[in-house]
Design a protein around this motif. Structure first.
Motif, PDB file in Angstrom:
ATOM      1  N   VAL A 102       1.460  -7.679   9.470  1.00 52.91           N
ATOM      2  CA  VAL A 102       1.472  -6.257   9.138  1.00 52.91           C
ATOM      3  C   VAL A 102       2.886  -5.733   9.306  1.00 52.91           C
ATOM      4  CG1 VAL A 102       0.594  -3.975   9.737  1.00 52.91           C
ATOM      5  CG2 VAL A 102      -0.923  -5.965   9.858  1.00 52.91           C
ATOM      6  N   ALA A 103       3.402  -5.081   8.262  1.00 44.72           N
ATOM      7  CA  ALA A 103       4.745  -4.499   8.314  1.00 44.72           C
ATOM      8  C   ALA A 103       4.704  -3.113   7.692  1.00 44.72           C
ATOM      9  CB  ALA A 103       5.744  -5.385   7.567  1.00 44.72           C
ATOM     10  N   ASN A 104       5.151  -2.105   8.424  1.00 45.34           N
ATOM     11  CA  ASN A 104       5.200  -0.767   7.837  1.00 45.34           C
ATOM     12  C   ASN A 104       6.491  -0.065   8.229  1.00 45.34           C
ATOM     13  OD1 ASN A 104       4.512   0.922  10.371  1.00 45.34           O
ATOM     14  ND2 ASN A 104       2.841  -0.534  10.281  1.00 45.34           N
ATOM     15  N   GLY A 105       6.954   0.758   7.308  1.00 47.44           N
ATOM     16  CA  GLY A 105       8.169   1.522   7.546  1.00 47.44           C
ATOM     17  C   GLY A 105       9.411   0.868   6.957  1.00 47.44           C
ATOM     18  N   GLU A 106      10.363   1.688   6.541  1.00 48.18           N
ATOM     19  CA  GLU A 106      11.587   1.177   5.925  1.00 48.18           C
ATOM     20  C   GLU A 106      12.418   0.334   6.886  1.00 48.18           C
ATOM     21  OE1 GLU A 106      13.739   4.368   4.172  1.00 48.18           O
ATOM     22  OE2 GLU A 106      12.192   4.815   2.669  1.00 48.18           O
ATOM     23  N   TYR A 135       0.833  -1.200   0.000  1.00 46.46           N
ATOM     24  CA  TYR A 135       0.000   0.000   0.000  1.00 46.46           C
ATOM     25  C   TYR A 135       0.870   1.254   0.000  1.00 46.46           C
ATOM     26  CZ  TYR A 135      -3.508  -3.444   1.089  1.00 46.46           C
ATOM     27  OH  TYR A 135      -4.322  -4.542   1.017  1.00 46.46           O
ATOM     28  N   GLU A 136       0.307   2.308  -0.506  1.00 41.82           N
ATOM     29  CA  GLU A 136       1.035   3.561  -0.650  1.00 41.82           C
ATOM     30  C   GLU A 136       1.477   4.102   0.705  1.00 41.82           C
ATOM     31  OE1 GLU A 136       2.855   6.300  -3.080  1.00 41.82           O
ATOM     32  OE2 GLU A 136       1.574   4.636  -3.765  1.00 41.82           O
ATOM     33  N   ASN A 137       0.641   3.923   1.708  1.00 44.27           N
ATOM     34  CA  ASN A 137       0.949   4.449   3.038  1.00 44.27           C
ATOM     35  C   ASN A 137       0.184   3.651   4.088  1.00 44.27           C
ATOM     36  OD1 ASN A 137      -1.767   5.590   3.068  1.00 44.27           O
ATOM     37  ND2 ASN A 137      -0.946   7.170   1.701  1.00 44.27           N
ATOM     38  N   VAL A 138       0.432   3.965   5.359  1.00 44.40           N
ATOM     39  CA  VAL A 138      -0.190   3.230   6.453  1.00 44.40           C
ATOM     40  C   VAL A 138      -1.703   3.449   6.479  1.00 44.40           C
ATOM     41  CG1 VAL A 138      -0.270   2.944   8.965  1.00 44.40           C
ATOM     42  CG2 VAL A 138       1.922   3.286   7.822  1.00 44.40           C
ATOM     43  N   GLU A 139      -2.154   4.614   6.061  1.00 45.25           N
ATOM     44  CA  GLU A 139      -3.588   4.899   6.016  1.00 45.25           C
ATOM     45  C   GLU A 139      -4.306   3.920   5.097  1.00 45.25           C
ATOM     46  OE1 GLU A 139      -7.111   7.514   6.631  1.00 45.25           O
ATOM     47  OE2 GLU A 139      -5.206   7.289   7.679  1.00 45.25           O
ATOM     48  N   GLU A 140      -3.774   3.734   3.887  1.00 46.25           N
ATOM     49  CA  GLU A 140      -4.392   2.794   2.948  1.00 46.25           C
ATOM     50  C   GLU A 140      -4.290   1.367   3.466  1.00 46.25           C
ATOM     51  OE1 GLU A 140      -2.971   3.198  -1.025  1.00 46.25           O
ATOM     52  OE2 GLU A 140      -3.545   5.306  -1.205  1.00 46.25           O
ATOM     53  N   LEU A 141      -3.147   1.029   4.049  1.00 44.33           N
ATOM     54  CA  LEU A 141      -2.962  -0.302   4.631  1.00 44.33           C
ATOM     55  C   LEU A 141      -4.021  -0.560   5.700  1.00 44.33           C
ATOM     56  CD1 LEU A 141       0.442  -1.803   5.834  1.00 44.33           C
ATOM     57  CD2 LEU A 141      -1.621  -2.010   7.200  1.00 44.33           C
ATOM     58  N   SER A 142      -4.224   0.401   6.580  1.00 49.25           N
ATOM     59  CA  SER A 142      -5.176   0.241   7.680  1.00 49.25           C
ATOM     60  C   SER A 142      -6.608   0.090   7.164  1.00 49.25           C
ATOM     61  CB  SER A 142      -5.086   1.427   8.639  1.00 49.25           C
ATOM     62  OG  SER A 142      -3.796   1.512   9.211  1.00 49.25           O
ATOM     63  N   ASN A 143      -6.948   0.836   6.120  1.00 50.15           N
ATOM     64  CA  ASN A 143      -8.285   0.709   5.531  1.00 50.15           C
ATOM     65  C   ASN A 143      -8.512  -0.689   4.979  1.00 50.15           C
ATOM     66  OD1 ASN A 143      -9.343   3.312   5.982  1.00 50.15           O
ATOM     67  ND2 ASN A 143      -8.269   4.148   4.216  1.00 50.15           N
ATOM     68  N   SER A 144      -7.528  -1.212   4.272  1.00 49.26           N
ATOM     69  CA  SER A 144      -7.658  -2.542   3.686  1.00 49.26           C
ATOM     70  C   SER A 144      -7.676  -3.620   4.768  1.00 49.26           C
ATOM     71  CB  SER A 144      -6.504  -2.806   2.712  1.00 49.26           C
ATOM     72  OG  SER A 144      -6.599  -4.103   2.161  1.00 49.26           O
ATOM     73  N   GLY A 169       7.329   1.527   2.178  1.00 49.44           N
ATOM     74  CA  GLY A 169       8.604   1.528   2.861  1.00 49.44           C
ATOM     75  C   GLY A 169       9.037   0.116   3.237  1.00 49.44           C
ATOM     76  N   ALA A 170       8.129  -0.663   3.805  1.00 48.61           N
ATOM     77  CA  ALA A 170       8.451  -2.027   4.218  1.00 48.61           C
ATOM     78  C   ALA A 170       8.740  -2.930   3.030  1.00 48.61           C
ATOM     79  CB  ALA A 170       7.317  -2.595   5.057  1.00 48.61           C
TER      80      ALA A 170
END
Length: 258
Positions: free
Chosen positions: A211-215, A16-25, A253-254
């Protein structure tokens, strides 16, 4: 233990483009599983972990999910827990309560925290006993193919060393098969005393969402989807369902080193 080939990014990874989109999905996927489980069995057994995962569940606390999810039939467990008091800053229960559980109407008697008055070994044995009682009452299903419980959904994050739950790379605990819940008193990451689901229980789940977010997670995500490593060397790679569905939810990022 089952043997697996290399993970297929096209089947198992959603970026996902960002955490917001990830969280929605993530919220939509969880809500769909909840509805299906409640329709089929009258219960949804969902297992939480700690870390940044709880923040990504925030969309479930907002409309429409706040009003459309059948929260009364959720049964909430922890894949691992630190052996500390429930109000301690290190408690996964406290993290989940403050960031998620206090914001949705899940009945308190269906939230299964550890007994924080016991030792690590005592807490693990007590938690496993509780799970077996829930099997007897029909709340928690057993797998058809082995002697482990089959949770509807495990929600997990991954540590910077590739650990998941409280299963750390090359630790003897990754090979434990005879228990559902095990204790650890020498965790490489503080606090040292914890309880954790064993890998066979994790692998028996019907669905696992990582769930993985961030570089900061990028190198380990690349390893998970890279060469097959010896079992237990990278627990987040080994923690795949033997007869279920696995999805990795990652932001750009992840996923940047794939």
């Amino acid at each position: 233990m089952a043997s697996f080939g290399k993970l297929d990014k096209d089947l198992n990874l959603q970026v996902y483009e960002n955490v917001e989109e990830l969280s929605n999905s993530l919220a939509e996927h969880v809500a769909q599983l909840s509805a299906s489980a409640v329709k089929d069995r009258g219960a949804f057994t969902v297992v939480l972990s700690g870390g940044s995962l709880i923040k990504t569940l925030g969309k479930l606390c907002e409309p429409p999910y706040l009003h459309t999810v059948d929260w009364g039939n959720w049964h909430v467990f922890w894949v691992d827990e630190r052996v500390v008091k429930k109000d301690h800053p290190d408690s996964n229960y406290k993290l989940a309560y403050d960031g998620f559980l206090s914001k949705v109407p899940i009945p308190s008697e269906k939230v299964y925290a550890i007994n924080d008055t016991l030792s690590a070994q005592g807490a693990a044995e007590d938690y496993e006993f509780g799970l077996k009682q829930l099997v007897k009452t029909g709340i928690l299903a057993m797998a058809d193919t082995n002697d482990y419980p089959r949770f509807d959904l495990l929600l997990m994050g991954m540590g910077p060393d590739g650990h998941c739950a409280s299963l750390f790379p090359n630790h003897p605990l990754v090979h434990v098969k005879e228990k559902w819940v095990a204790s650890i008193t020498d965790s490489p990451k503080p606090p040292p005393e914890r309880i954790t689901f064993t890998l066979p229980v994790i692998q028996t789940a019907a669905n696992i969402f990582f769930v993985a977010n961030g570089e900061g997670k990028a190198e380990m995500v690349a390893k998970v989807f890279g060469e097959e490593l010896p079992f237990g060397q990278l627990p987040s790679q080994s923690a795949r369902p033997t007869n279920g569905k696995l999805i990795w939810f990652a932001d750009k990022g992840a996923a940047s080193k794939l």
